[in-house]
Design a protein around this motif. Sequence first.
Motif: not given
Length: 153
Positions: A4-6, A11-12, A32-34, A93-95
Motif C-alpha cells: 500500500a502506498g505510492v 526509502i532507498e 524518489r516519489n515520496a 500513503l507511504i510504502q
Amino acid sequence: PVFAGVNGSAIENFSCVIYNTSLMNCTWQAGRNAPADTQYFLYWQKSRDDEDMECDLYIKDENGRNMGCIFQNVSIGTAKAYFMVNGSSKDSLIQFYDEYIDLYKIEILTAPLNVTAHCTRDSAGCIIMWQPPLMSHEGKAKCLQYEISIQNK
C-alpha cells in the motif's frame, strides 16, 4: 496490504554499520516519489523473541526529514535482525521498507590489539604477534583472516 502506498515512496539505499563494538549507524535516502513532507521512522528487532525498538537518535537532513539513525549499546546475537522503515505524509500513503540483516556481517572491526614484532639479525626473520580486535560478538575471532604488509625491510 503489503505494498500500500505510492510506488517509489519507500526509502532507498538502506545501509547499516556497527562500529566501536556497540554503536550502529543506519542511513537511507528518501523514496524518489515520496512527497516533500514525508517523514520516515526506523524500527528494528534483534531477534523474533525481542521487542521492536524505534530509533532514539535520528539523523536529519536540512529539511528536518529523518534520513538515518544512531543506536547505542548494540549487541550482536546469532539470529538475523529485522529492520523496518515506514513513513507518513499528509498527502498520501507511504510504502514501507524492510530487511533482515546478519549483524556480524556489518561490523567494522577495530585494528588488532597489542601488535608486537621481534626480529633477529640471522635468517630466522621476524615473529609478529597480535590479539584479535575488540568485537561486539563472541566466538567469531577464529573466523578472522589477517594480512601483513611489510613496508620497510
